[in-house]
Write a protein that holds these residues in place. Structure first.
Motif, PDB file in Angstrom:
ATOM      1  N   GLU A 144       0.827  -1.208   0.000  1.00 22.62           N
ATOM      2  CA  GLU A 144       0.000   0.000   0.000  1.00 22.62           C
ATOM      3  C   GLU A 144       0.860   1.257   0.000  1.00 22.62           C
ATOM      4  OE1 GLU A 144      -0.513  -2.591   1.844  1.00 22.62           O
ATOM      5  OE2 GLU A 144      -2.569  -3.257   1.514  1.00 22.62           O
TER       6      GLU A 144
ATOM      7  N   ASP B 127       0.983   3.872  -2.958  1.00 21.53           N
ATOM      8  CA  ASP B 127       0.610   5.228  -2.575  1.00 21.53           C
ATOM      9  C   ASP B 127       1.611   6.239  -3.141  1.00 21.53           C
ATOM     10  OD1 ASP B 127      -1.426   6.524  -0.583  1.00 21.53           O
ATOM     11  OD2 ASP B 127       0.475   7.584  -0.283  1.00 21.53           O
TER      12      ASP B 127
ATOM     13  N   MET C 269     -10.940   7.495  -5.137  1.00 24.93           N
ATOM     14  CA  MET C 269     -10.677   6.591  -6.252  1.00 24.93           C
ATOM     15  C   MET C 269      -9.309   5.934  -6.118  1.00 24.93           C
ATOM     16  SD  MET C 269     -10.732   7.248 -10.368  1.00 24.93           S
ATOM     17  CE  MET C 269      -9.356   6.682 -11.358  1.00 24.93           C
TER      18      MET C 269
ATOM     19  N   ASP D   5      -7.686   5.330  -3.310  1.00 24.73           N
ATOM     20  CA  ASP D   5      -7.812   4.309  -2.269  1.00 24.73           C
ATOM     21  C   ASP D   5      -8.363   3.004  -2.844  1.00 24.73           C
ATOM     22  OD1 ASP D   5      -6.740   5.674  -0.184  1.00 24.73           O
ATOM     23  OD2 ASP D   5      -8.634   6.345   0.665  1.00 24.73           O
ATOM     24  N   ARG D   6      -9.438   3.153  -3.610  1.00 30.37           N
ATOM     25  CA  ARG D   6     -10.062   1.960  -4.184  1.00 30.37           C
ATOM     26  C   ARG D   6      -9.145   1.275  -5.190  1.00 30.37           C
ATOM     27  NH1 ARG D   6     -15.697   1.868  -3.304  1.00 30.37           N
ATOM     28  NH2 ARG D   6     -16.538   3.806  -2.441  1.00 30.37           N
ATOM     29  N   LEU D   7      -8.422   2.077  -5.957  1.00 24.84           N
ATOM     30  CA  LEU D   7      -7.515   1.509  -6.948  1.00 24.84           C
ATOM     31  C   LEU D   7      -6.366   0.767  -6.271  1.00 24.84           C
ATOM     32  CD1 LEU D   7      -6.624   1.109  -9.851  1.00 24.84           C
ATOM     33  CD2 LEU D   7      -5.639   3.401  -9.848  1.00 24.84           C
ATOM     34  N   ILE D   8      -5.854   1.328  -5.180  1.00 26.37           N
ATOM     35  CA  ILE D   8      -4.789   0.643  -4.445  1.00 26.37           C
ATOM     36  C   ILE D   8      -5.295  -0.700  -3.920  1.00 26.37           C
ATOM     37  CG2 ILE D   8      -3.352   0.736  -2.365  1.00 26.37           C
ATOM     38  CD1 ILE D   8      -3.011   3.706  -2.786  1.00 26.37           C
ATOM     39  N   ASN D   9      -6.489  -0.706  -3.355  1.00 25.44           N
ATOM     40  CA  ASN D   9      -7.054  -1.967  -2.883  1.00 25.44           C
ATOM     41  C   ASN D   9      -7.151  -2.991  -4.008  1.00 25.44           C
ATOM     42  OD1 ASN D   9      -7.390  -1.365  -0.185  1.00 25.44           O
ATOM     43  ND2 ASN D   9      -9.438  -0.495  -0.463  1.00 25.44           N
ATOM     44  N   PHE D  10      -7.602  -2.523  -5.165  1.00 29.03           N
ATOM     45  CA  PHE D  10      -7.759  -3.420  -6.313  1.00 29.03           C
ATOM     46  C   PHE D  10      -6.406  -3.982  -6.751  1.00 29.03           C
ATOM     47  CE2 PHE D  10      -8.214  -4.364 -10.847  1.00 29.03           C
ATOM     48  CZ  PHE D  10      -9.439  -5.014 -10.901  1.00 29.03           C
ATOM     49  N   ILE D  11      -5.425  -3.111  -6.833  1.00 33.24           N
ATOM     50  CA  ILE D  11      -4.104  -3.517  -7.298  1.00 33.24           C
ATOM     51  C   ILE D  11      -3.431  -4.466  -6.300  1.00 33.24           C
ATOM     52  CG2 ILE D  11      -1.743  -2.656  -7.624  1.00 33.24           C
ATOM     53  CD1 ILE D  11      -2.892  -0.243  -9.086  1.00 33.24           C
ATOM     54  N   VAL D  12      -3.504  -4.125  -5.018  1.00 38.22           N
ATOM     55  CA  VAL D  12      -2.867  -4.978  -4.007  1.00 38.22           C
ATOM     56  C   VAL D  12      -3.498  -6.369  -4.005  1.00 38.22           C
ATOM     57  CG1 VAL D  12      -2.516  -5.286  -1.529  1.00 38.22           C
ATOM     58  CG2 VAL D  12      -2.128  -3.050  -2.569  1.00 38.22           C
ATOM     59  N   ALA D  13      -4.816  -6.424  -4.192  1.00 36.39           N
ATOM     60  CA  ALA D  13      -5.474  -7.720  -4.262  1.00 36.39           C
ATOM     61  C   ALA D  13      -4.946  -8.531  -5.443  1.00 36.39           C
ATOM     62  CB  ALA D  13      -6.982  -7.541  -4.379  1.00 36.39           C
ATOM     63  N   GLY D  14      -4.772  -7.880  -6.567  1.00 39.99           N
ATOM     64  CA  GLY D  14      -4.250  -8.580  -7.741  1.00 39.99           C
ATOM     65  C   GLY D  14      -2.809  -9.014  -7.562  1.00 39.99           C
ATOM     66  N   LEU D  15      -2.032  -8.193  -6.889  1.00 40.69           N
ATOM     67  CA  LEU D  15      -0.610  -8.507  -6.674  1.00 40.69           C
ATOM     68  C   LEU D  15      -0.424  -9.653  -5.692  1.00 40.69           C
ATOM     69  CD1 LEU D  15       1.007  -4.936  -6.481  1.00 40.69           C
ATOM     70  CD2 LEU D  15       1.465  -6.669  -8.215  1.00 40.69           C
TER      71      LEU D  15
ATOM     72  N   TRP E  68     -17.217   0.184  -8.962  1.00 40.27           N
ATOM     73  CA  TRP E  68     -15.833   0.636  -8.962  1.00 40.27           C
ATOM     74  C   TRP E  68     -14.891  -0.473  -9.404  1.00 40.27           C
ATOM     75  CZ3 TRP E  68     -13.743   5.186  -9.167  1.00 40.27           C
ATOM     76  CH2 TRP E  68     -14.409   6.290  -8.634  1.00 40.27           C
TER      77      TRP E  68
ATOM     78  N   PHE F 112     -12.340  -0.693 -12.633  1.00 38.71           N
ATOM     79  CA  PHE F 112     -10.903  -0.975 -12.608  1.00 38.71           C
ATOM     80  C   PHE F 112     -10.567  -2.209 -13.454  1.00 38.71           C
ATOM     81  CE2 PHE F 112     -11.017   1.173  -8.244  1.00 38.71           C
ATOM     82  CZ  PHE F 112     -10.632   2.383  -8.777  1.00 38.71           C
TER      83      PHE F 112
ATOM     84  N   PHE G 152      -5.821 -11.827 -12.326  1.00 34.81           N
ATOM     85  CA  PHE G 152      -5.612 -10.517 -11.696  1.00 34.81           C
ATOM     86  C   PHE G 152      -6.942  -9.817 -11.436  1.00 34.81           C
ATOM     87  CE2 PHE G 152      -4.639  -5.971 -11.701  1.00 34.81           C
ATOM     88  CZ  PHE G 152      -3.493  -5.903 -10.930  1.00 34.81           C
TER      89      PHE G 152
ATOM     90  N   ALA H  10      -9.127 -11.547  -8.712  1.00 35.05           N
ATOM     91  CA  ALA H  10      -8.599 -11.244  -7.373  1.00 35.05           C
ATOM     92  C   ALA H  10      -9.040  -9.851  -6.939  1.00 35.05           C
ATOM     93  CB  ALA H  10      -7.072 -11.341  -7.380  1.00 35.05           C
ATOM     94  N   GLY H  11      -8.987  -8.896  -7.843  1.00 32.30           N
ATOM     95  CA  GLY H  11      -9.409  -7.538  -7.511  1.00 32.30           C
ATOM     96  C   GLY H  11     -10.900  -7.457  -7.242  1.00 32.30           C
TER      97      GLY H  11
ATOM     98  N   ASN I 287     -11.759  -9.192  -3.771  1.00 35.65           N
ATOM     99  CA  ASN I 287     -10.998  -8.677  -2.630  1.00 35.65           C
ATOM    100  C   ASN I 287     -11.920  -8.470  -1.425  1.00 35.65           C
ATOM    101  OD1 ASN I 287      -9.115  -7.487  -0.991  1.00 35.65           O
ATOM    102  ND2 ASN I 287      -9.052  -5.546  -2.116  1.00 35.65           N
TER     103      ASN I 287
ATOM    104  N   VAL J  21      -7.423   2.749   2.572  1.00 35.88           N
ATOM    105  CA  VAL J  21      -6.193   1.963   2.617  1.00 35.88           C
ATOM    106  C   VAL J  21      -5.555   2.146   3.993  1.00 35.88           C
ATOM    107  CG1 VAL J  21      -3.874   1.792   1.684  1.00 35.88           C
ATOM    108  CG2 VAL J  21      -5.800   2.193   0.159  1.00 35.88           C
TER     109      VAL J  21
END
Lengths: 223, 223
Positions: free
Chosen positions: A86, A90, A193, A195-205, B158, B162, B200, B203-204, B207, B213
């Motif tokens: 995160e 960020d 947005m 915040d939500r994108l970070i959550n989405f990306i971290v979940a994928g990672l 959302w 993404f 990917f 997972a997003g 989540n 975050v």
DNA sequence: ATCCTGTTCAAACAACCGTTTAAGTCAAGT
DNA sequence: ACTTGACTTAAACGGTTGTTTGAACAGGAT
């Protein structure tokens, strides 16, 4: 306070390039809108290409500088220990978010400018983006590896690629979000947005599944 | 076998539009490369704009048709039961993947064509993409809701946004993947990339974390 | 043979493009 | 007062743009 001819030209160039791209934007459009003489572009910038390069450089450089700053700052606070995903994302997303924020939400003009520059096939535009990615590979990529030490490098690289795709795609498609999802709340809130994108990306990672998609037909029950 | 003037023009238009965009592609470039007379464009298509519209229409329509077909087929096999997220995104991504595949991997020319069309500010180009999204909202969106019944609709929207960003971003940035990650394996394997992208995205979408975050500095240990 | 329809062709059209020129402006430095 | 240098200006430059024109061509039907 009077604005210099140079700055007036640059401001209008940002707008028109975002709206129509490089080729479709004429110098006469720019100078007419800026209220300056046609020849002043070649006087101050040398050529149409040089004008657009300067315009883009002024916008992109501060973002990348801020990204490195935020990463260094986070590392200083952690005492050199591996960062959370995160915190890393960020540092990548927040400076971009700031750059596209005005007093009332997203700066759609600037978003379009970025979109255009990503697709434009031009030597400078490509090296400008290339430059950020060498910086990214040298600074952010090792940090991501330290934070996900057990992940296969190949798998990691793919996921980072998709993360960037999500980020850039979110920017490029942003102008369409209102038309596609008119009932979406918090559309104008940049930080929300991100915040939500970070959550989405971290979940994928951090996804635990690797390899082929099972692709059974029926849904499993998910929370 | 001789190819008609009309088809020869369309083929060259695809190439040049992908390389330079609408404005920077001149009709003389097109007709010279196609080996036809300049006036034949206006004779067969009416105008430069109409030519590009026809070119894009012929490429996009089959993809969207195939998407609906795959979704219907999956629903028939499941007997109307909710589908897995993987099956839904397979229906969205696989026809696109097929369209951008040649005998030896990705069709970079067509990828560039899609990228250009997504950024180009033009009435038809926008309505063409708009058309898919109304279809998407009517057919795919309800299926996603059925497969994730417990999810808050706003949160879902959302995440779907993404997901689309990741898909379109992956297309737009694909030409850069070789320069950014030269050691990435399986770069040319379309199905492999789609498998990874589906993982990917799923997972997003699934989540469990929602909201702000946490953004602590130190990394938690992850597998 | 004549006509008809669809197509191709070279040539020209007016409009617009980025860039250059040379004269003109104006304030600061001497 | 005069010079200098940075800047602005209107006008023109050669080249390219999308589109139109009217003649030429080909082949089948009458």
């Amino acid at each position: 306070m009077t604005v210099s001819t140079k700055d007036r030209i640059l401001a209008v160039t940002e707008d028109l390039f975002g709206q129509h791209g490089f080729s479709a934007t004429t110098l006469r459009d720019v100078t007419d809108r800026a209220g300056v003489n046609l020849a002043s572009v070649n006087y101050h910038f040398g050529s149409k290409e040089a004008l657009f390069m300067e315009m883009l450089r002024r916008r992109i450089e501060p973002i990348n500088r801020k990204r490195i700053e935020l990463l260094d700052e986070a590392l200083r606070r952690s005492g050199g220990a591996p960062l959370s995903l995160e915190a890393i994302w960020d540092a990548i997303l927040r400076p971009l978010g700031e750059a596209v924020t005005t007093t009332d939400g997203f700066d759609e003009k600037f978003l379009r400018l970025i979109s255009q520059s990503l697709v434009e096939r031009n030597e400078f535009f490509e090296t400008a983006h290339q430059q950020f990615f060498t910086e990214f590979k040298e600074r952010f990529s090792p940090e991501l590896a330290r934070s996900l030490p057990k992940m296969d490098p190949q798998e990691m690289t793919w996921r980072v690629y998709f993360s960037f795709s999500a980020m850039l795609g979110a920017i490029i498609q942003h102008q369409k979000i209102g038309r596609w999802f008119p009932f979406l709340e918090n559309r104008g809130n940049v930080d929300n947005m991100i915040d939500r994108l970070i959550n989405f990306i971290v979940a994928g990672l951090t996804n635990s599944r690797v390899g082929e998609v099972p692709n059974r037909e029926e849904a499993e029950v998910r929370s």
